[in-house]
Design an enzyme around this catalytic site. Structure first.
Site, PDB file in Angstrom:
ATOM      1  N   HIS A 105       0.811  -1.225   0.000  1.00 19.96           N
ATOM      2  CA  HIS A 105       0.000   0.000   0.000  1.00 19.96           C
ATOM      3  C   HIS A 105       0.845   1.277   0.000  1.00 19.96           C
ATOM      4  CE1 HIS A 105      -3.569  -2.476   1.829  1.00 19.96           C
ATOM      5  NE2 HIS A 105      -3.375  -2.703   0.545  1.00 19.96           N
ATOM      6  N   GLY A 178      -1.306  -9.426  12.506  1.00 16.22           N
ATOM      7  CA  GLY A 178      -1.917  -8.128  12.788  1.00 16.22           C
ATOM      8  C   GLY A 178      -2.657  -7.470  11.643  1.00 16.22           C
TER       9      GLY A 178
HETATM   10  P1  OAD Z   1      -6.838  -2.944  10.651  1.00 14.94           P
HETATM   11  O1  OAD Z   1      -6.900  -1.767  11.552  1.00 14.94           O
HETATM   12  O2  OAD Z   1      -7.990  -3.194   9.755  1.00 14.94           O
HETATM   13  O3  OAD Z   1      -6.641  -4.252  11.518  1.00 14.94           O
HETATM   14  C1  OAD Z   1      -5.706  -4.303  12.549  1.00 14.94           C
HETATM   15  C2  OAD Z   1      -5.593  -5.721  13.055  1.00 14.94           C
HETATM   16  O4  OAD Z   1      -4.569  -5.710  14.047  1.00 14.94           O
HETATM   17  C3  OAD Z   1      -6.862  -6.268  13.712  1.00 14.94           C
HETATM   18  O5  OAD Z   1      -7.097  -7.588  13.239  1.00 14.94           O
HETATM   19  C4  OAD Z   1      -6.509  -6.278  15.208  1.00 14.94           C
HETATM   20  O6  OAD Z   1      -7.128  -7.334  15.916  1.00 14.94           O
HETATM   21  C5  OAD Z   1      -5.012  -6.472  15.161  1.00 14.94           C
HETATM   22  N1  OAD Z   1      -4.276  -5.977  16.333  1.00 14.94           N
HETATM   23  C6  OAD Z   1      -4.554  -4.938  17.168  1.00 14.94           C
HETATM   24  N2  OAD Z   1      -3.604  -4.818  18.111  1.00 14.94           N
HETATM   25  C7  OAD Z   1      -2.695  -5.785  17.854  1.00 14.94           C
HETATM   26  C8  OAD Z   1      -1.458  -6.171  18.473  1.00 14.94           C
HETATM   27  N3  OAD Z   1      -0.953  -5.546  19.528  1.00 14.94           N
HETATM   28  N4  OAD Z   1      -0.786  -7.215  17.925  1.00 14.94           N
HETATM   29  C9  OAD Z   1      -1.272  -7.865  16.845  1.00 14.94           C
HETATM   30  N5  OAD Z   1      -2.416  -7.547  16.238  1.00 14.94           N
HETATM   31  C10 OAD Z   1      -3.118  -6.522  16.728  1.00 14.94           C
HETATM   32  O7  OAD Z   1      -5.459  -2.817   9.836  1.00 14.94           O
HETATM   33  P2  OAD Z   1      -5.014  -3.563   8.503  1.00 14.94           P
HETATM   34  O8  OAD Z   1      -5.600  -4.925   8.415  1.00 14.94           O
HETATM   35  O9  OAD Z   1      -3.547  -3.409   8.396  1.00 14.94           O
HETATM   36  O10 OAD Z   1      -4.712   0.820   3.823  1.00 14.94           O
HETATM   37  O11 OAD Z   1      -5.698  -2.633   7.406  1.00 14.94           O
HETATM   38  C11 OAD Z   1      -5.485  -2.889   6.039  1.00 14.94           C
HETATM   39  C12 OAD Z   1      -5.443  -1.599   5.265  1.00 14.94           C
HETATM   40  O12 OAD Z   1      -6.604  -0.812   5.550  1.00 14.94           O
HETATM   41  C13 OAD Z   1      -4.303  -0.674   5.629  1.00 14.94           C
HETATM   42  O13 OAD Z   1      -3.122  -0.981   4.945  1.00 14.94           O
HETATM   43  C14 OAD Z   1      -4.800   0.680   5.247  1.00 14.94           C
HETATM   44  C15 OAD Z   1      -6.218   0.563   5.740  1.00 14.94           C
HETATM   45  O14 OAD Z   1      -7.149   1.350   5.118  1.00 14.94           O
HETATM   46  C16 OAD Z   1      -4.533   2.049   3.275  1.00 14.94           C
HETATM   47  O15 OAD Z   1      -4.562   3.072   3.915  1.00 14.94           O
HETATM   48  C17 OAD Z   1      -4.308   2.051   1.801  1.00 14.94           C
END
Ligand code: OAD
Length: 235
Positions: A105, A178
């Site tokens: 991204h 994550g």
């Molecule tokens: P999300 O915010 O959607 O998801 C975060 C994940 O991290 C969730 O499954 C949580 O349960 C988990 N989480 C929270 N705290 C944690 C910890 N301490 N250790 C491990 N896991 C933890 O974020 P992404 O899946 O990365 O794109 O989101 C995908 C994309 O959506 C991003 O790249 C971004 C966003 O819109 C763009 O901006 C282009």
């Protein structure tokens, strides 16, 4: 030859470094509308708003440090052939020492001309590393066009997805850390893993994944990576 590990990461791997996630309670998308600050339509509607948002994201990275999970992922390179495919726009995998990182991204520390071409065959020669410095309306690329964040906005293609698919298809093991697995095409990548390839997921939340290959280590990234590393050692 070393076994190949593909690692897919999301915002959760950087949560314990103090960088917020997007969709958890209090996450970035609770406070900002992604369609305003991170979509291609939003960019053309209000470039200043989008530049300011990414100036803020970039500034946060100056002092952010990798946590034990980033370090554990980097340490896998001692014994394995590792490629990190990250959805994160931060640079914490690089700061931790990972040498092969694909930013699906984009990267918050980089910008490129608004009118440039950006696709898989593109050499990224127009991409400029601005470090942690702000970029403002009127800041131009050498070709005279406005600089924009080097981010894959919502509504744009994901040029590196083909490379990511190749890496996942060839992996002997897939590790996912994550990510809420809600944003495609990244969320569909695991389906390209070979039917015999084990998949480990480190995330404290229940995820919408139903695949017999998956072992869910239901924990935060730092503790979860400790458990994962132990499992690998015992294999
Ligand atoms: P999300 O915010 O959607 O998801 C975060 C994940 O991290 C969730 O499954 C949580 O349960 C988990 N989480 C929270 N705290 C944690 C910890 N301490 N250790 C491990 N896991 C933890 O974020 P992404 O899946 O990365 O794109 O989101 C995908 C994309 O959506 C991003 O790249 C971004 C966003 O819109 C763009 O901006 C282009």
């Amino acid at each position: 030859m070393k076994d190949k590990i593909a690692v897919l990461t999301g915002a959760g791997v950087s949560a314990e470094s103090g960088l917020g996630t997007y969709r958890d309670n209090g996450g970035l998308w609770d406070n900002y509308d992604p369609m305003e600050v991170a979509s291609i339509e939003g960019w053309y509607r209000n470039r200043k708003l989008v530049l300011d948002f990414y100036n803020m994201q970039r500034a946060k990275l100056r002092d952010a440090q990798p946590n034990a999970a980033h370090l554990a992922i980097a340490a896998l390179e001692d014994k394995y052939d590792v490629t990190v495919i990250t959805q994160n726009v931060d640079n914490l995998h690089e700061k931790a020492g990972s040498t092969r990182v694909i930013h699906l991204h984009g990267e918050a520390t980089k910008v490129r001309p608004e009118n440039g071409v950006y696709d898989e065959s593109y050499s990224e020669r127009e991409v400029i590393d601005v470090g942690y410095e702000p970029v403002n309306l009127g800041d131009k690329a050498p070709n005279g066009s406005q600089l924009r964040p080097h981010i894959v906005f919502f509504g744009e293609a994901v040029p590196k997805i083909e490379r990511a698919i190749d890496i996942v298809s060839a992996a002997d093991l897939l590790l996912i850390v994550g990510t809420s697995m809600q944003v495609y095409p990244a969320a569909g990548l695991y389906r390209y893993a070979d039917p015999k390839t084990p998949i480990y997921v480190v995330d404290p939340a229940d995820l919408p994944l139903h695949d017999p290959r998956i072992t869910h280590i239901k924990d935060v990234a730092t503790k979860g990576m400790e458990k994962f590393t132990k499992i690998l050692e015992e294999r």
